[in-house]
Design a protein around this motif. Structure first.
Motif, PDB file in Angstrom:
ATOM      1  N   CYS A  56       0.830  -1.208   0.000  1.00 47.94           N
ATOM      2  CA  CYS A  56       0.000   0.000   0.000  1.00 47.94           C
ATOM      3  C   CYS A  56       0.863   1.255   0.000  1.00 47.94           C
ATOM      4  O   CYS A  56       0.575   2.223  -0.719  1.00 47.94           O
ATOM      5  CB  CYS A  56      -0.933   0.004   1.215  1.00 47.94           C
TER       6      CYS A  56
ATOM      7  N   SER B  61       1.288   4.225  -2.941  1.00 49.41           N
ATOM      8  CA  SER B  61       0.573   5.388  -2.407  1.00 49.41           C
ATOM      9  C   SER B  61       1.022   6.686  -3.081  1.00 49.41           C
ATOM     10  O   SER B  61       1.829   6.675  -4.009  1.00 49.41           O
ATOM     11  CB  SER B  61       0.812   5.491  -0.899  1.00 49.41           C
TER      12      SER B  61
ATOM     13  N   THR C  93      -3.566   5.524  -1.865  1.00 47.73           N
ATOM     14  CA  THR C  93      -3.875   6.104  -0.559  1.00 47.73           C
ATOM     15  C   THR C  93      -3.005   7.347  -0.364  1.00 47.73           C
ATOM     16  O   THR C  93      -1.895   7.432  -0.882  1.00 47.73           O
ATOM     17  CB  THR C  93      -3.611   5.107   0.577  1.00 47.73           C
TER      18      THR C  93
ATOM     19  N   GLU D 181      -5.238   6.419   5.924  1.00 50.37           N
ATOM     20  CA  GLU D 181      -6.013   5.814   4.841  1.00 50.37           C
ATOM     21  C   GLU D 181      -5.566   4.373   4.607  1.00 50.37           C
ATOM     22  O   GLU D 181      -6.387   3.502   4.317  1.00 50.37           O
ATOM     23  CB  GLU D 181      -5.896   6.639   3.562  1.00 50.37           C
TER      24      GLU D 181
ATOM     25  N   ALA E 247      -8.036   1.235   5.037  1.00 47.85           N
ATOM     26  CA  ALA E 247      -8.167   0.330   3.897  1.00 47.85           C
ATOM     27  C   ALA E 247      -7.885  -1.109   4.315  1.00 47.85           C
ATOM     28  O   ALA E 247      -8.536  -2.045   3.833  1.00 47.85           O
ATOM     29  CB  ALA E 247      -7.221   0.751   2.774  1.00 47.85           C
TER      30      ALA E 247
ATOM     31  N   ALA F 137      -9.086   4.018  -3.515  1.00 44.88           N
ATOM     32  CA  ALA F 137      -8.620   5.221  -2.831  1.00 44.88           C
ATOM     33  C   ALA F 137      -8.422   6.367  -3.809  1.00 44.88           C
ATOM     34  O   ALA F 137      -7.800   6.199  -4.861  1.00 44.88           O
ATOM     35  CB  ALA F 137      -7.314   4.942  -2.099  1.00 44.88           C
TER      36      ALA F 137
ATOM     37  N   LEU G  41     -11.711   7.072   0.501  1.00 42.48           N
ATOM     38  CA  LEU G  41     -11.855   5.634   0.287  1.00 42.48           C
ATOM     39  C   LEU G  41     -13.268   5.374  -0.210  1.00 42.48           C
ATOM     40  O   LEU G  41     -14.239   5.518   0.540  1.00 42.48           O
ATOM     41  CB  LEU G  41     -11.596   4.863   1.588  1.00 42.48           C
TER      42      LEU G  41
END
Length: 322
Positions: free
Chosen positions: A120, A124, A176, A181, A185, A204, A227
């Motif tokens: 993630c 991001s 994200t 976030e 998530a 996202a 989100l």
């Protein structure tokens, strides 16, 4: 000849990359053959990271013959024939593992949850500090989830870490914009057996088209929800003092929510005070599920234990990604 950064050193480099900094260009994978572990080259190349007592520098080489014992340096031998998009040029003849290869390398020594979180972060649009945690600003996305998927599928089947990486892939949420976030998530995207309260499909910061009246009101062509829960046509927003203070931001945030509600997109706002303890998070989840019309499932004792473990792990303020 040059050096090649990999593993935790590559992860630190990519996750601390600031907005406005150019991303290194891709280079051919065969160039790893010219990487060596040399203290003289380390001093000459002027790398963005230096070896430290508490955090060794991780280097990649292709042959055991050029692997030497060096203080505060961990040398890894990589003899796998790697596909395109495996390396970027740092400068001169020095290389760094690409975000895609870095993710693969992290799969070799991390748990599934750790790997999902790392994925993630690598996909991001924000940077963190050299302490391995904490938001430091916006930046461009390092790689997309599609980039990562194509890379993993292009690897030889027996590549070390490939299977673990592929297991984590379906749970990664890209784009994200903050650590919180990522946390939300994971909480709502993961299934109960991994401590999550989902699985809920989450996107996202995806652009949401708005009509001309809303465009004039917001002076924007589209909106981005934090989100977006597509199955429930709902937008989960995280409100923090860092991003939603000041009269302009407060007005803009409220106007955005008014527009989303007018489009029949349900909005739910999470604040630190609502989710800072497990009990608060349980209550917030109950409210969210009621708002979006999702049935509230009672966890089994084993699932409850996994929930508690995930919450404590994600909220450990001393934990670092590298």
């Amino acid at each position: 000849m040059g050096v090649c950064l990999g593993f935790e050193s590559a992860l630190e480099y990519w996750l601390t990359k600031q907005g406005g900094e150019a991303l290194p260009e891709e280079v051919e994978s065969w160039r790893l053959a010219y990487a060596v572990a040399s203290s003289r080259l380390l001093a000459r190349e002027g790398l963005p990271l230096e070896p430290r007592n508490e955090r060794p520098l991780h280097l990649l080489v292709q042959q055991h013959a050029v692997k030497h014992r060096l203080d505060n340096i961990a040398v890894h031998v990589c003899q796998t024939k790697l596909p395109a998009h495996s390396f970027r040029r740092l400068g001169g003849d020095s290389l760094i593992a690409s975000p895609e290869l870095t993710f693969l390398q992290m799969a070799q020594g991390h748990s599934l949850l750790e790997l999902i979180e790392i994925g993630c972060y690598l996909c991001s649009t924000f940077s963190i500090s050299s302490r391995g945690r904490g938001y430091t600003g916006e930046r461009q996305q390092l790689m997309s989830l599609d980039d990562l998927t194509r890379y993993l599928n292009s690897l030889p089947r027996r590549t070390r870490g490939r299977n673990q990486a592929l297991q984590a892939l379906p749970h990664i949420v890209e784009l994200t914009a903050s650590p919180m976030e990522v946390h939300l998530a994971m909480h709502y995207g993961l299934p109960p057996e991994h401590g999550g309260r989902g699985p809920i499909a989450i996107s996202a910061n995806q652009p949401i088209e708005i009509d001309e009246h809303a465009q004039r009101l917001l002076d924007e062509r589209y909106l981005k929800g934090d989100l977006y829960l597509s199955e429930y046509e709902a937008d989960l927003e995280y409100d923090s003092r860092e991003f939603h203070t000041g009269s302009f931001r407060l007005d803009h945030t409220q106007a955005s929510r008014n527009v989303l509600e007018a489009m029949d997109i349900k909005t739910i706002s999470a604040t630190q005070g609502q989710i800072n303890t497990l009990e608060h998070f349980d209550d917030f989840t109950w409210l969210l599920e009621k708002r979006i019309g999702r049935e509230h499932a009672i966890p089994t004792p084993a699932q409850r234990t996994e929930r508690e473990s995930l919450f404590q792990w994600l909220n450990d303020e001393k934990r670092a990604l590298f």
